[in-house]
Design an enzyme around this catalytic site. Structure first.
Site, PDB file in Angstrom:
ATOM      1  N   TYR A 143       0.820  -1.220   0.000  1.00  0.00           N
ATOM      2  CA  TYR A 143       0.000   0.000   0.000  1.00  0.00           C
ATOM      3  C   TYR A 143       0.855   1.272   0.000  1.00  0.00           C
ATOM      4  CZ  TYR A 143      -4.470  -2.449   0.738  1.00  0.00           C
ATOM      5  OH  TYR A 143      -5.606  -3.224   0.592  1.00  0.00           O
ATOM      6  N   ASN A 158     -13.943  -3.606   2.804  1.00  0.00           N
ATOM      7  CA  ASN A 158     -14.631  -3.852   1.530  1.00  0.00           C
ATOM      8  C   ASN A 158     -14.224  -5.164   0.866  1.00  0.00           C
ATOM      9  OD1 ASN A 158     -12.099  -3.095   0.808  1.00  0.00           O
ATOM     10  ND2 ASN A 158     -12.682  -1.178  -0.201  1.00  0.00           N
ATOM     11  N   GLU A 192       2.645  -5.866  -7.366  1.00  0.00           N
ATOM     12  CA  GLU A 192       1.952  -6.545  -6.268  1.00  0.00           C
ATOM     13  C   GLU A 192       2.114  -8.068  -6.356  1.00  0.00           C
ATOM     14  OE1 GLU A 192      -2.014  -4.972  -6.651  1.00  0.00           O
ATOM     15  OE2 GLU A 192      -1.387  -2.962  -6.015  1.00  0.00           O
TER      16      GLU A 192
HETATM   17  P1  IDP Z   1      -9.329   0.250  -3.951  1.00  0.00           P
HETATM   18  O1  IDP Z   1      -9.155  -0.876  -2.966  1.00  0.00           O
HETATM   19  O2  IDP Z   1     -10.750   0.333  -4.445  1.00  0.00           O
HETATM   20  O3  IDP Z   1      -8.311   0.244  -5.064  1.00  0.00           O
HETATM   21  P2  IDP Z   1      -7.773   2.420  -2.794  1.00  0.00           P
HETATM   22  O4  IDP Z   1      -8.035   3.869  -3.059  1.00  0.00           O
HETATM   23  O5  IDP Z   1      -6.585   1.794  -3.435  1.00  0.00           O
HETATM   24  O6  IDP Z   1      -9.108   1.615  -3.144  1.00  0.00           O
HETATM   25  O7  IDP Z   1      -7.661   2.290  -1.203  1.00  0.00           O
HETATM   26  C1  IDP Z   1      -7.150   1.103  -0.606  1.00  0.00           C
HETATM   27  C2  IDP Z   1      -8.079   0.703   0.516  1.00  0.00           C
HETATM   28  O8  IDP Z   1      -8.051   1.708   1.551  1.00  0.00           O
HETATM   29  C3  IDP Z   1      -9.555   0.608   0.122  1.00  0.00           C
HETATM   30  O9  IDP Z   1      -9.896  -0.627  -0.473  1.00  0.00           O
HETATM   31  C4  IDP Z   1     -10.237   0.815   1.459  1.00  0.00           C
HETATM   32  O10 IDP Z   1     -10.186  -0.356   2.257  1.00  0.00           O
HETATM   33  C5  IDP Z   1      -9.355   1.881   2.099  1.00  0.00           C
HETATM   34  N1  IDP Z   1      -9.803   3.253   1.793  1.00  0.00           N
HETATM   35  C6  IDP Z   1      -9.614   3.926   0.631  1.00  0.00           C
HETATM   36  N2  IDP Z   1     -10.117   5.164   0.701  1.00  0.00           N
HETATM   37  C7  IDP Z   1     -10.622   5.298   1.948  1.00  0.00           C
HETATM   38  C8  IDP Z   1     -11.280   6.377   2.628  1.00  0.00           C
HETATM   39  O11 IDP Z   1     -11.506   7.482   2.093  1.00  0.00           O
HETATM   40  N3  IDP Z   1     -11.688   6.129   3.919  1.00  0.00           N
HETATM   41  C9  IDP Z   1     -11.465   4.948   4.537  1.00  0.00           C
HETATM   42  N4  IDP Z   1     -10.839   3.917   3.933  1.00  0.00           N
HETATM   43  C10 IDP Z   1     -10.421   4.083   2.651  1.00  0.00           C
END
Ligand code: IDP
Ligand code: MG
Length: 146
Positions: free
Chosen positions: A51, A118, A132
C-alpha cells in the site's frame, strides 16, 4: 495472446466471514483462471510495500492495522483485461455505494470503522499488478522462470 494477470486479495473481513469461496467463484464464473493462491498472515513490512501509494493518508494506519487483523488470501487471476474486469466485479471502493451485483455491493457495507472494510483488493494497472504479484508471489508462479 495478450492475456493479463492481476493480484486479488480477500481481506481479513472476507476470510472471517467465510467469503473466500464466494470471491473465487465470482472470478471463475466470469471466466478468469486462478493461477496462484495462498493464505497468509500479512505483516506490517509487507503491507507498507503493498500500500505504498497510500502512505501518509489518514486511513493508512487503520488500513494496515485492519489488514493485519487476521489471515488474508492472495491469488493471481489471469485473462484478457482481467485487471479492469476484476475491478468491475469488485465494485467501487465504498461498499455503501458499490453497485448491487458487485462483490462489494452485494456483500459489504460501512461498518463505521476508520478504514472501509470492503472484502477485496484488486490491482489497478499493469504496473501495479506486476509490482503486487512480485510482493505476494515472488518467483512462485507456475511457468515463471526465476
Ligand atoms: P481500492 O481498494 O478500491 O483500489 P484504494 O483507493 O486503493 O481503493 O484504497 C485502498 C483501501 O483503503 C480501500 O480498499 C479501502 O479499504 C481503504 N480506503 C480507501 N479510501 C478510503 C477512505 O476514504 N476512507 C477509509 N478507507 C479508505
Ligand atoms: Mg487500490
Amino acid at each position: 495472446m495478450n492475456s493479463e494477470r492481476t493480484l486479488v486479495l480477500v481481506k481479513p473481513d472476507g476470510v472471517r466471514r467465510g467469503l473466500v469461496g464466494e470471491v473465487i467463484a465470482r472470478i471463475e464464473s466470469k471466466g478468469y483462471a486462478v493461477v496462484a493462491l495462498r493464505m497468509l498472515q500479512a505483516d506490517r513490512a509487507l503491507l507498507e510495500r503493498h500500500y505504498e501509494e497510500h502512505l501518509g493518508k489518514p486511513f493508512f494506519e487503520p488500513l494496515v492495522e485492519f489488514m493485519m487483523s487476521g489471515p488474508i488470501v492472495a491469488l493471481v487471476a489471469e485473462g484478457n483485461r482481467v485487471i479492469e474486469g476484476f475491478r468491475s466485479l469488485a465494485g467501487v471502493t465504498d461498499p455503501t455505494v458499490a453497485a448491487p451485483g458487485t462483490i462489494r455491493g452485494d456483500l459489504a457495507r460501512d461498518q463505521g470503522t476508520k478504514v472501509l472494510q470492503n472484502l477485496v483488493h484488486g490491482s489497478d494497472s499493469v504496473e501495479s499488478a506486476n509490482r503486487e504479484i512480485e510482493i505476494f508471489f515472488s518467483g512462485q508462479l507456475i511457468g515463471e522462470s526465476k
